[in-house]
Every structure is written in structure tokens, then in C-alpha cells.
Design a protein around this motif. Structure first.
Motif, PDB file in Angstrom:
ATOM      1  N   PHE A  12      -1.722 -10.562  -5.252  1.00  0.00           N
ATOM      2  CA  PHE A  12      -3.162 -10.680  -4.609  1.00  0.00           C
ATOM      3  C   PHE A  12      -3.031 -11.345  -3.328  1.00  0.00           C
ATOM      4  O   PHE A  12      -1.978 -11.872  -2.923  1.00  0.00           O
ATOM      5  N   THR A  13      -3.980 -11.052  -2.499  1.00  0.00           N
ATOM      6  CA  THR A  13      -4.132 -11.723  -1.093  1.00  0.00           C
ATOM      7  C   THR A  13      -4.292 -12.836  -1.002  1.00  0.00           C
ATOM      8  O   THR A  13      -4.139 -13.735   0.024  1.00  0.00           O
ATOM      9  N   ASP A  14      -4.702 -13.618  -2.248  1.00  0.00           N
ATOM     10  CA  ASP A  14      -4.963 -15.230  -2.306  1.00  0.00           C
ATOM     11  C   ASP A  14      -3.871 -16.027  -2.376  1.00  0.00           C
ATOM     12  O   ASP A  14      -3.987 -17.156  -2.670  1.00  0.00           O
ATOM     13  N   LYS A  15      -2.813 -15.460  -2.590  1.00  0.00           N
ATOM     14  CA  LYS A  15      -1.486 -16.114  -2.880  1.00  0.00           C
ATOM     15  C   LYS A  15      -1.524 -16.713  -4.191  1.00  0.00           C
ATOM     16  O   LYS A  15      -0.733 -17.810  -4.590  1.00  0.00           O
ATOM     17  N   SER A  16      -2.307 -16.416  -5.419  1.00  0.00           N
ATOM     18  CA  SER A  16      -2.436 -17.068  -6.472  1.00  0.00           C
ATOM     19  C   SER A  16      -1.233 -16.801  -7.319  1.00  0.00           C
ATOM     20  O   SER A  16      -1.034 -17.224  -8.511  1.00  0.00           O
ATOM     21  N   GLY A  17      -0.390 -15.631  -7.182  1.00  0.00           N
ATOM     22  CA  GLY A  17       0.741 -15.309  -7.959  1.00  0.00           C
ATOM     23  C   GLY A  17       0.362 -14.134  -8.569  1.00  0.00           C
ATOM     24  O   GLY A  17       1.243 -13.710  -9.214  1.00  0.00           O
ATOM     25  N   GLY A  18      -0.933 -13.690  -8.733  1.00  0.00           N
ATOM     26  CA  GLY A  18      -1.215 -12.619  -9.185  1.00  0.00           C
ATOM     27  C   GLY A  18      -0.918 -11.168  -8.739  1.00  0.00           C
ATOM     28  O   GLY A  18      -0.715 -11.155  -7.553  1.00  0.00           O
ATOM     29  N   TYR A  19      -0.837 -10.080  -9.346  1.00  0.00           N
ATOM     30  CA  TYR A  19      -0.888  -8.597  -8.999  1.00  0.00           C
ATOM     31  C   TYR A  19      -1.738  -7.669  -9.569  1.00  0.00           C
ATOM     32  O   TYR A  19      -2.302  -7.800 -10.706  1.00  0.00           O
ATOM     33  N   VAL A  20      -2.027  -6.648  -8.738  1.00  0.00           N
ATOM     34  CA  VAL A  20      -2.837  -5.561  -9.067  1.00  0.00           C
ATOM     35  C   VAL A  20      -1.581  -4.547  -9.373  1.00  0.00           C
ATOM     36  O   VAL A  20      -0.653  -4.433  -8.512  1.00  0.00           O
ATOM     37  N   VAL A  21      -1.950  -3.706 -10.383  1.00  0.00           N
ATOM     38  CA  VAL A  21      -0.981  -2.775 -10.822  1.00  0.00           C
ATOM     39  C   VAL A  21      -1.488  -1.365 -11.000  1.00  0.00           C
ATOM     40  O   VAL A  21      -2.728  -1.011 -11.498  1.00  0.00           O
ATOM     41  N   GLU A  22      -1.029  -0.636 -10.055  1.00  0.00           N
ATOM     42  CA  GLU A  22      -1.283   0.885  -9.715  1.00  0.00           C
ATOM     43  C   GLU A  22      -0.380   2.017 -10.382  1.00  0.00           C
ATOM     44  O   GLU A  22       0.908   1.599 -10.103  1.00  0.00           O
ATOM     45  N   PHE A  23      -0.637   2.976 -10.805  1.00  0.00           N
ATOM     46  CA  PHE A  23       0.111   3.986 -11.305  1.00  0.00           C
ATOM     47  C   PHE A  23       0.000   5.030 -10.635  1.00  0.00           C
ATOM     48  O   PHE A  23      -1.173   5.937 -10.807  1.00  0.00           O
ATOM     49  N   PRO A  24       0.849   5.458  -9.709  1.00  0.00           N
ATOM     50  CA  PRO A  24       0.608   6.638  -8.761  1.00  0.00           C
ATOM     51  C   PRO A  24       0.439   8.122  -9.460  1.00  0.00           C
ATOM     52  O   PRO A  24      -0.383   8.942  -8.929  1.00  0.00           O
ATOM     53  N   ASP A  25       0.853   8.239 -10.652  1.00  0.00           N
ATOM     54  CA  ASP A  25       0.900   9.283 -11.524  1.00  0.00           C
ATOM     55  C   ASP A  25      -0.174   9.338 -12.168  1.00  0.00           C
ATOM     56  O   ASP A  25      -0.666  10.678 -12.824  1.00  0.00           O
ATOM     57  N   GLY A  33      -2.520  -8.667 -13.531  1.00  0.00           N
ATOM     58  CA  GLY A  33      -2.222  -9.825 -14.237  1.00  0.00           C
ATOM     59  C   GLY A  33      -2.218 -10.920 -13.352  1.00  0.00           C
ATOM     60  O   GLY A  33      -1.912 -10.933 -12.077  1.00  0.00           O
ATOM     61  N   LYS A  34      -2.260 -12.176 -14.016  1.00  0.00           N
ATOM     62  CA  LYS A  34      -2.317 -13.564 -13.264  1.00  0.00           C
ATOM     63  C   LYS A  34      -0.924 -13.975 -12.583  1.00  0.00           C
ATOM     64  O   LYS A  34      -0.647 -14.502 -11.821  1.00  0.00           O
ATOM     65  N   ASP A  35       0.101 -13.266 -13.422  1.00  0.00           N
ATOM     66  CA  ASP A  35       1.403 -13.320 -12.555  1.00  0.00           C
ATOM     67  C   ASP A  35       2.393 -12.201 -12.890  1.00  0.00           C
ATOM     68  O   ASP A  35       1.896 -11.130 -13.773  1.00  0.00           O
ATOM     69  N   LEU A  36       3.656 -12.014 -12.826  1.00  0.00           N
ATOM     70  CA  LEU A  36       4.221 -10.835 -12.818  1.00  0.00           C
ATOM     71  C   LEU A  36       4.457 -10.537 -14.162  1.00  0.00           C
ATOM     72  O   LEU A  36       4.354  -9.262 -14.873  1.00  0.00           O
ATOM     73  N   GLU A  37       4.564 -11.267 -15.029  1.00  0.00           N
ATOM     74  CA  GLU A  37       4.901 -11.280 -16.471  1.00  0.00           C
ATOM     75  C   GLU A  37       3.791 -10.395 -17.067  1.00  0.00           C
ATOM     76  O   GLU A  37       3.719  -9.498 -17.925  1.00  0.00           O
TER      77      GLU A  37
END
Length: 133
Positions: A12-25, A33-37
Motif C-alpha cells: 500500500f502507498t500509505d505505509k500501513s503494511g498492507g498489500y494489493v495482490v495481483e495474479f498476472p495469469d 490484505g492488511k499485512d503480508l500473511e
């Protein structure tokens, strides 16, 4: 069936620790998710749902790209995710499964006389039980 697909984890661009997950295929398969796990868990769930939907619609699923073929922006993480489609289908699948049923003849006669649909009756009863009603 178990499949392995690459996923791109974009912070995330706001440094909250979250991630957007994309699948190229898997076109349009995106989650977060709010964190990597949690992002990994949500990614596995989203990808399994995407693939199961395609299979239930009779569509072919795309082949997974090789890890080395995935291009990601700086700061992103590329990871291969193991997808257990059979396990996901057991929990969420909509595909009909044929079951045989044995009941007394008198009960069968009653049901037929009253136009009772055995499949619908059993599904309704099981849905009620599954929801704790």
C-alpha cells in the motif's frame, strides 16, 4: 488438483503494511490484505475462487507463468502460491454431486403422490443444518 501460480504483492502507498495482490495469469483476480500473511491467505482464496469459477463454467484455465517471466514494479514482491483447488471446491464448490438415497417404499409413494422433489428437500434440510437452524 494442486496448482502453483505467481502473485505480485504490491505494498500500500500509505505505509500501513498492507498489500494489493495481483495474479498476472488470472485476469481481474485482485485482492488485498492488511499485512503480508493476510495478503497471502487472501491471494490463495481469490485465485482458487477464480480458477474454480472457470472450471465450473467449463472454461480452460490459463497456464501459470514461470517465476522468472514475472515483471514487477520496484518494491513489489513476487511469490509463487500453492492453490489446493480440490480442498477449495469441497468448501465452496457449486458443482452438483449425485447421491443415491434409500427410503421405505411407503415413504417414496407418499413423496411421489405429493410431488416432493427429493433433491430439493435434502438440499433445504442440509442447508438448514449447516446454518444451525
Amino acid at each position: 488438483m494442486k496448482l502453483i501460480y505467481p502473485a505480485i504483492f504490491k505494498p500500500f502507498t500509505d505505509k500501513s503494511g498492507g498489500y494489493v495482490v495481483e495474479f498476472p495469469d488470472l485476469p481481474g483476480c485482485v485482492t488485498e490484505g492488511k499485512d503480508l500473511e493476510q495478503a497471502i491467505e487472501m491471494g490463495m482464496d481469490a485465485a482458487c475462487g477464480w480458477i474454480l469459477g472457470e472450471l465450473e463454467d467449463g472454461e480452460q484455465i490459463p497456464s501459470a507463468s514461470e517465476y522468472s517471466e514475472i515483471m514487477a514494479e520496484d518494491g513489489c514482491i513476487v511469490n509463487m502460491l500453492l492453490l489446493d483447488i480440490d480442498s477449495y471446491e469441497e468448501k465452496y464448490g457449486e458443482r452438483a454431486v449425485r447421491k443415491n438415497l434409500t427410503i421405505p417404499a411407503w415413504l417414496n409413494a407418499f413423496a411421489e403422490k405429493n410431488n416432493i422433489n427429493f433433491s430439493k428437500l435434502l438440499q433445504d434440510a442440509l442447508f438448514s443444518m449447516a446454518r444451525g437452524k
